[in-house]
Design a protein around this motif. Sequence first.
Motif, PDB file in Angstrom:
ATOM      1  N   VAL A  59      32.548  42.811  28.234  1.00 19.20           N
ATOM      2  CA  VAL A  59      32.351  42.807  26.784  1.00 19.20           C
ATOM      3  C   VAL A  59      31.475  43.962  26.303  1.00 19.20           C
ATOM      4  O   VAL A  59      31.846  44.679  25.367  1.00 19.20           O
ATOM      5  CB  VAL A  59      31.788  41.447  26.303  1.00 19.20           C
ATOM      6  N   ARG A  60      30.324  44.180  26.924  1.00 18.67           N
ATOM      7  CA  ARG A  60      29.399  45.207  26.441  1.00 18.67           C
ATOM      8  C   ARG A  60      29.984  46.623  26.546  1.00 18.67           C
ATOM      9  O   ARG A  60      29.757  47.454  25.679  1.00 18.67           O
ATOM     10  CB  ARG A  60      28.046  45.105  27.151  1.00 18.67           C
ATOM     11  N   ALA A  61      30.753  46.872  27.587  1.00 18.34           N
ATOM     12  CA  ALA A  61      31.400  48.182  27.723  1.00 18.34           C
ATOM     13  C   ALA A  61      32.541  48.311  26.724  1.00 18.34           C
ATOM     14  O   ALA A  61      32.705  49.354  26.083  1.00 18.34           O
ATOM     15  CB  ALA A  61      31.895  48.384  29.150  1.00 18.34           C
ATOM     16  N   ARG A  62      33.326  47.254  26.585  1.00 18.62           N
ATOM     17  CA  ARG A  62      34.445  47.294  25.636  1.00 18.62           C
ATOM     18  C   ARG A  62      33.936  47.490  24.208  1.00 18.62           C
ATOM     19  O   ARG A  62      34.510  48.252  23.429  1.00 18.62           O
ATOM     20  CB  ARG A  62      35.277  46.004  25.755  1.00 18.62           C
ATOM     21  N   LEU A 108      34.836  57.872  30.308  1.00 18.42           N
ATOM     22  CA  LEU A 108      34.806  56.625  31.068  1.00 18.42           C
ATOM     23  C   LEU A 108      33.589  55.846  30.605  1.00 18.42           C
ATOM     24  O   LEU A 108      32.467  56.353  30.670  1.00 18.42           O
ATOM     25  CB  LEU A 108      34.684  56.893  32.577  1.00 18.42           C
ATOM     26  N   VAL A 109      33.791  54.626  30.130  1.00 15.96           N
ATOM     27  CA  VAL A 109      32.692  53.780  29.658  1.00 15.96           C
ATOM     28  C   VAL A 109      32.494  52.672  30.688  1.00 15.96           C
ATOM     29  O   VAL A 109      33.415  51.924  30.991  1.00 15.96           O
ATOM     30  CB  VAL A 109      32.985  53.181  28.274  1.00 15.96           C
ATOM     31  N   GLY A 110      31.282  52.603  31.223  1.00 11.10           N
ATOM     32  CA  GLY A 110      31.033  51.617  32.269  1.00 11.10           C
ATOM     33  C   GLY A 110      29.570  51.261  32.404  1.00 11.10           C
ATOM     34  O   GLY A 110      28.827  51.215  31.416  1.00 11.10           O
ATOM     35  N   HIS A 111      29.156  51.064  33.657  1.00 11.94           N
ATOM     36  CA  HIS A 111      27.887  50.411  33.978  1.00 11.94           C
ATOM     37  C   HIS A 111      27.118  51.207  35.029  1.00 11.94           C
ATOM     38  O   HIS A 111      27.665  52.051  35.722  1.00 11.94           O
ATOM     39  CB  HIS A 111      28.164  49.005  34.524  1.00 11.94           C
ATOM     40  N   GLU A 112      25.858  50.846  35.162  1.00 13.03           N
ATOM     41  CA  GLU A 112      25.022  51.361  36.238  1.00 13.03           C
ATOM     42  C   GLU A 112      24.931  50.299  37.325  1.00 13.03           C
ATOM     43  O   GLU A 112      24.994  49.107  37.013  1.00 13.03           O
ATOM     44  CB  GLU A 112      23.616  51.669  35.709  1.00 13.03           C
ATOM     45  N   PRO A 113      24.794  50.684  38.557  1.00  8.77           N
ATOM     46  CA  PRO A 113      24.622  52.057  39.035  1.00  8.77           C
ATOM     47  C   PRO A 113      25.939  52.800  39.259  1.00  8.77           C
ATOM     48  O   PRO A 113      25.934  53.948  39.693  1.00  8.77           O
ATOM     49  CB  PRO A 113      23.882  51.878  40.353  1.00  8.77           C
ATOM     50  N   GLY A 114      27.061  52.158  38.965  1.00  6.85           N
ATOM     51  CA  GLY A 114      28.363  52.733  39.271  1.00  6.85           C
ATOM     52  C   GLY A 114      28.612  54.110  38.707  1.00  6.85           C
ATOM     53  O   GLY A 114      29.060  55.016  39.424  1.00  6.85           O
ATOM     54  N   LEU A 115      28.319  54.322  37.417  1.00  7.86           N
ATOM     55  CA  LEU A 115      28.615  55.623  36.821  1.00  7.86           C
ATOM     56  C   LEU A 115      27.798  56.747  37.459  1.00  7.86           C
ATOM     57  O   LEU A 115      28.329  57.826  37.735  1.00  7.86           O
ATOM     58  CB  LEU A 115      28.390  55.595  35.307  1.00  7.86           C
ATOM     59  N   SER A 116      26.525  56.499  37.711  1.00  9.32           N
ATOM     60  CA  SER A 116      25.699  57.522  38.365  1.00  9.32           C
ATOM     61  C   SER A 116      26.180  57.789  39.784  1.00  9.32           C
ATOM     62  O   SER A 116      26.216  58.938  40.231  1.00  9.32           O
ATOM     63  CB  SER A 116      24.229  57.099  38.385  1.00  9.32           C
TER      64      SER A 116
END
Length: 166
Positions: A59-62, A108-116
């Motif tokens: 939800v927060r990324a969307r 790309l809209v996503g989350h940490e730590p994945g994006l880093s």
Amino acid sequence: MATAELYLIRHGLAGEHGSYPNDDERPLTEEGKKKTREIAKRLLDLELNFDLILTSPLVRARQTADILLKVGLSKKLEEASYLAPGGSIDAWLEWLRSQQQAHFCLALVGHEPGLSEWAEILLWGKSRGALTLKKAGVIGMSLPETSSPVGSSSLFWLTPPRFLLG
């Protein structure tokens, strides 16, 4: 493979971790929505335009991706499960190899730590734990035209949100 300008964008400020029975449904706070809108407008002022926004389905990324879309940073938005926490960069790389455009600009809209971690893999070939992307922060990278982007991409932008807020 296409050459791409890639922007990794972390979702905006969300409700407190652990305060929702299902963390996937944790939304942006009102402050998170406001700041994300301000940042999106600033990106538009900088003449950014994404051919496509790919977002985590959480939800927060969307919600963050929807704000980018509504401000006019793109006309096209798709969900991608590999952008959810624990998602696979290999799945995204497979998607990237399938793209036929000569050049495109992708968010790309996503989350940490994945994006880093993904940024580090694209830059150095492995994750080193050296980068941290703040909420609503942006990493900009150029991906090579003829080779794998893993270990051969170039960083051109690493911006915490405070530098984009009025």
